[in-house]
Design a protein around this motif. Structure first.
Motif, PDB file in Angstrom:
ATOM      1  N   VAL B 149       1.059  -1.499  -0.060  1.00 14.62           N
ATOM      2  CA  VAL B 149       0.064  -0.324  -0.267  1.00 14.62           C
ATOM      3  C   VAL B 149       0.729   1.509  -0.055  1.00 14.62           C
ATOM      4  O   VAL B 149       0.367   2.372  -1.218  1.00 14.62           O
ATOM      5  CB  VAL B 149      -0.977   0.196   1.795  1.00 14.62           C
ATOM      6  N   LYS B 150       1.730   1.513   0.999  1.00 14.20           N
ATOM      7  CA  LYS B 150       2.738   2.149   0.803  1.00 14.20           C
ATOM      8  C   LYS B 150       3.417   2.739  -0.249  1.00 14.20           C
ATOM      9  O   LYS B 150       3.428   3.297  -0.832  1.00 14.20           O
ATOM     10  CB  LYS B 150       3.449   2.110   2.006  1.00 14.20           C
ATOM     11  N   ALA B 153       0.459   4.509  -2.743  1.00 13.59           N
ATOM     12  CA  ALA B 153       0.396   5.726  -2.578  1.00 13.59           C
ATOM     13  C   ALA B 153       1.272   5.924  -3.275  1.00 13.59           C
ATOM     14  O   ALA B 153       0.384   7.953  -3.447  1.00 13.59           O
ATOM     15  CB  ALA B 153      -0.132   5.635  -1.178  1.00 13.59           C
ATOM     16  N   THR B 156       0.864   6.958  -6.919  1.00  8.29           N
ATOM     17  CA  THR B 156      -0.812   8.118  -7.371  1.00  8.29           C
ATOM     18  C   THR B 156      -0.350   9.471  -6.608  1.00  8.29           C
ATOM     19  O   THR B 156      -1.544  10.058  -7.266  1.00  8.29           O
ATOM     20  CB  THR B 156      -2.108   6.835  -6.512  1.00  8.29           C
ATOM     21  N   ARG B 157       0.356   9.805  -5.339  1.00  5.34           N
ATOM     22  CA  ARG B 157       0.632  10.270  -5.154  1.00  5.34           C
ATOM     23  C   ARG B 157       0.793  12.337  -5.881  1.00  5.34           C
ATOM     24  O   ARG B 157       0.077  12.975  -5.862  1.00  5.34           O
ATOM     25  CB  ARG B 157       1.805  10.350  -3.797  1.00  5.34           C
ATOM     26  N   CYS B 163      -5.825   7.367  -4.199  1.00  6.82           N
ATOM     27  CA  CYS B 163      -5.303   5.686  -3.658  1.00  6.82           C
ATOM     28  C   CYS B 163      -6.494   5.246  -2.703  1.00  6.82           C
ATOM     29  O   CYS B 163      -6.620   5.872  -1.047  1.00  6.82           O
ATOM     30  CB  CYS B 163      -4.098   5.768  -3.031  1.00  6.82           C
ATOM     31  N   VAL B 165      -8.335   2.148   0.218  1.00 10.58           N
ATOM     32  CA  VAL B 165      -7.483   1.673   1.021  1.00 10.58           C
ATOM     33  C   VAL B 165      -8.642   1.189   1.405  1.00 10.58           C
ATOM     34  O   VAL B 165      -8.793   1.977   3.000  1.00 10.58           O
ATOM     35  CB  VAL B 165      -6.284   1.529   1.041  1.00 10.58           C
ATOM     36  N   TRP B 181       1.377   8.539   3.940  1.00 12.16           N
ATOM     37  CA  TRP B 181       2.238   8.180   3.373  1.00 12.16           C
ATOM     38  C   TRP B 181       1.072   8.438   1.995  1.00 12.16           C
ATOM     39  O   TRP B 181       1.010   8.390   0.454  1.00 12.16           O
ATOM     40  CB  TRP B 181       0.786   6.592   3.646  1.00 12.16           C
ATOM     41  N   GLY B 182      -0.060   9.404   2.135  1.00 16.44           N
ATOM     42  CA  GLY B 182      -0.989   9.841   1.979  1.00 16.44           C
ATOM     43  C   GLY B 182      -1.925   8.694   0.421  1.00 16.44           C
ATOM     44  O   GLY B 182      -1.656   8.845  -1.173  1.00 16.44           O
ATOM     45  N   ILE B 183      -2.529   8.028   1.460  1.00 13.77           N
ATOM     46  CA  ILE B 183      -3.454   7.477   0.834  1.00 13.77           C
ATOM     47  C   ILE B 183      -4.534   8.001   0.889  1.00 13.77           C
ATOM     48  O   ILE B 183      -4.707   8.832   2.070  1.00 13.77           O
ATOM     49  CB  ILE B 183      -3.720   5.925   2.415  1.00 13.77           C
ATOM     50  N   ASP B 184      -5.448   8.060   0.221  1.00 17.26           N
ATOM     51  CA  ASP B 184      -6.479   8.593   0.058  1.00 17.26           C
ATOM     52  C   ASP B 184      -7.819   8.313   0.358  1.00 17.26           C
ATOM     53  O   ASP B 184      -8.332   9.480   1.090  1.00 17.26           O
ATOM     54  CB  ASP B 184      -6.872   9.239  -1.408  1.00 17.26           C
ATOM     55  N   SER B 206      -8.929  11.857   2.277  1.00 19.88           N
ATOM     56  CA  SER B 206      -8.382  13.325   2.190  1.00 19.88           C
ATOM     57  C   SER B 206      -8.638  14.181   1.258  1.00 19.88           C
ATOM     58  O   SER B 206      -9.448  14.155   1.075  1.00 19.88           O
ATOM     59  CB  SER B 206      -6.508  12.940   1.485  1.00 19.88           C
TER      60      SER B 206
END
Lengths: 385, 385
Positions: B149-150, B153, B156-157, B163, B165, B181-184, B206
């Protein structure tokens, strides 16, 4: 000093019996194994009995609103027309859901506190003959009104129009024989007459509704009935169910079955009459023109803000009632008698109202007048039945 | 004789601590009053801490699948393209939800038991540059695989791609610092690491996801984030919440906060290592190439149908594990170490597996070999930390 003793006397959530709370605290079975399936099979039969239907009663993990939405997305096509009765907070919600899905919704606006007249439904259907479904509350909790569901179902019965009934605060409190009356979609929730915490909601659909559902083309996934019915016929749910609440439900249904439906309805009717007699004895005016058995809605006397009354009763006496919303905020308060309420809950509610109103400057009658009227009505009911 | 003692050792529902079960059995407050609002405010902050985000974490009354659906309908436009990773039962579900809403979904099919490679995401986005969002599981419960996942992300960042999850069986078990991590969009459910019965699910989005949400035009009502966020910022929910489970959640979050996130993750890592060591000591092969800390997936030895093993363990020994689904039905079984599991739960699970396999004709090693390996690993872990 112990904390203030709490009395939850609201029409949803309603009080959860201690034994049911403990049933829900037992270790939960895995939902894909036989132990759960046995409970769920029992629950499915019990729900069919409460709904008075031969159709599947689908159990969802959601609030009642989720099943309201399901009752649109599963039966309607894009550009369909519907008619809905807006006589309060929950009636209004039909319109909002329809708007979210781009449905042409014809509103029958009814003043808060009034029931829709069956003739209004007939006229609306004459004006909009292509109406796919009529949406109405059996009990509009925000006003305490019972809409004439039996009569409405009789109107839709001969047409290509469904009768969809939100019975969230009505099912298990008053007669709503789904199959007999020809109700096409009947919805309910756990935190009302079925004495459970919120978290479960149910929906049952007639043959006519299932047939219409075949042509429905609104998008849906979590609330897709077909998927759910296929699973539930195998005593499973499509998605992970709210297992603990289902354990409580199994126990509640055993109680209710032993009680029998006529006695359940009489139990609610009795407390409703007692509550109304109490309010009249206090010279208070009722708000609903066609009151539902589950809730008594009362106009706050002149000079008393019902919001202040509700706040005072919670903070000073630990008694939780509900006031009014939107246009009747500050103007009404509501006494619940839905689910696990007994004589003494009504005594407490009425005594608290007597005391609270007096604290706020309204005391038309000596203390105990309302309580006495409630008790007298209960005793008279017992003597004649 | 008392009934067979029951051991629920599955990755969802996971065991509910007795004290939490009792917290949920306490009288519930009304959800529109101050007592609930105080609990809900605490819960909102606690969830932000577990999600490691400054964004709102929205609480829904539904199963995890409801929030999966919400993560499409709230951010996508009609005719949008998405990319999703299908490496198991839950990955597959993204495709089904997308299909229900007419979304153009590009599938990255990964063999069951394998993790997606970040380069596969890069390639898919090169091929479909207009992709609005990538959907992936942090933990694919059906195979026990942790997708990277990291890394996803990070890809996609820099793009106009979200992203999303699904961390239903991962949140609270392994690091998933959403903001860092920038997970959306991060999704989770109550019946996993948070030790509660099923019935609640959560979603956090996010800034980038909220922004995309402004242009989203798929229909939604119950799962509409905006409506829910507006309510939850006032410590209310838009629809009646699953109050009893929220009371349990408040208590769980207090425990977890006191434990601290690094220790929570280490607790899961420790039991995962012990479980894997036990299986290897029994000459059993692990199924996942990139195993998640919450679940150990094991190939059934030659000649043993894992469905039979699971059935035997429940019926004869009261131990509930889960087997495999679909293409790996009969071929794998899964050991959970997610939420309220301790050393002796692993000891019980491993001992039951040793005994059950022997009953079915597989006994590569003397009894206690797997248990011993698990205990040794735990002791070594304790000695080095």
């Amino acid at each position: 000093m112990p904390p203030l003793k709490q009395y939850l006397l609201t029409p949803g959530p309603t009080p959860v019996p201690e034994r049911i709370a403990l049933a829900m605290a037992q270790p939960i079975p895995h939902h894909r194994h036989a132990a759960f399936e046995a409970v769920f099979e029992e629950v499915r039969h019990g729900l069919g009995w409460v709904f008075q239907t031969k159709q599947d009663v689908l159990t969802y993990a959601c609030s009642g609103t989720g099943t309201l939405e399901s009752a649109m997305v599963n039966v309607l096509k894009r550009d369909d027309e519907i008619v809905y009765v807006n006589g309060g907070k929950f009636g209004e919600r039909w319109g909002k859901i329809a708007e979210a899905y781009g449905i042409h919704a014809h509103e029958i606006k009814v003043p808060w506190g009034k029931a829709v007249e069956p003739v209004q439904i007939e006229e609306a259907l004459k004006e909009h003959p292509k109406t796919a479904a009529v949406y109405v509350q059996a009990s509009e909790s925000s006003t305490g009104v019972a809409h004439p569901v039996k009569e409405i179902a009789a109107i839709t019965r001969g047409r290509d129009t469904l009768c969809v009934v939100d019975a969230v605060s009505a099912l298990g409190a008053m007669p709503l024989p789904m199959d007999e009356w020809g109700i096409d979609v009947l919805l309910a929730g756990s935190q009302k007459a079925l004495m459970l915490p919120p978290g479960l909601a149910w929906v049952a659909a007639s043959e006519k509704a299932w047939k219409k559902s075949e042509g429905a083309n609104l998008p849906r996934f979590y609330f897709d009935w077909k998927q759910e019915r296929d699973s539930q016929r195998k005593n499973q749910t499509a998605w992970t169910p709210a297992i603990s609440i289902i354990l409580g439900l199994a126990e509640v249904l055993r109680w209710l079955k032993a009680e029998t439906l006529p006695k359940i309805y009489a139990r609610h009717e009795r407390l409703a009459r007692a509550s109304r007699a109490a309010m009249k004895a206090l010279s208070l005016e009722l708000f609903a023109d066609r009151p539902v058995v589950s809730i008594t809605t009362v106009k706050s006397p002149a000079g008393v803000d019902s919001e202040k009354l509700v706040k005072l009763l919670i903070e000073k006496y630990g008694v939780t009632l509900v006031g009014g919303q939107d246009s009747v905020k500050g103007k009404i308060f509501r006494i619940a008698h839905l689910g696990y309420f007994d004589d003494f809950d009504i005594v407490v509610a009425v005594a608290a109202i007597e005391r609270g109103l007096a604290d706020l400057g309204y005391k038309a009658k000596p203390f105990g007048t309302g309580v006495g009227a409630a008790m007298t009505t209960m005793a008279e009911f017992d003597a004649t039945t």
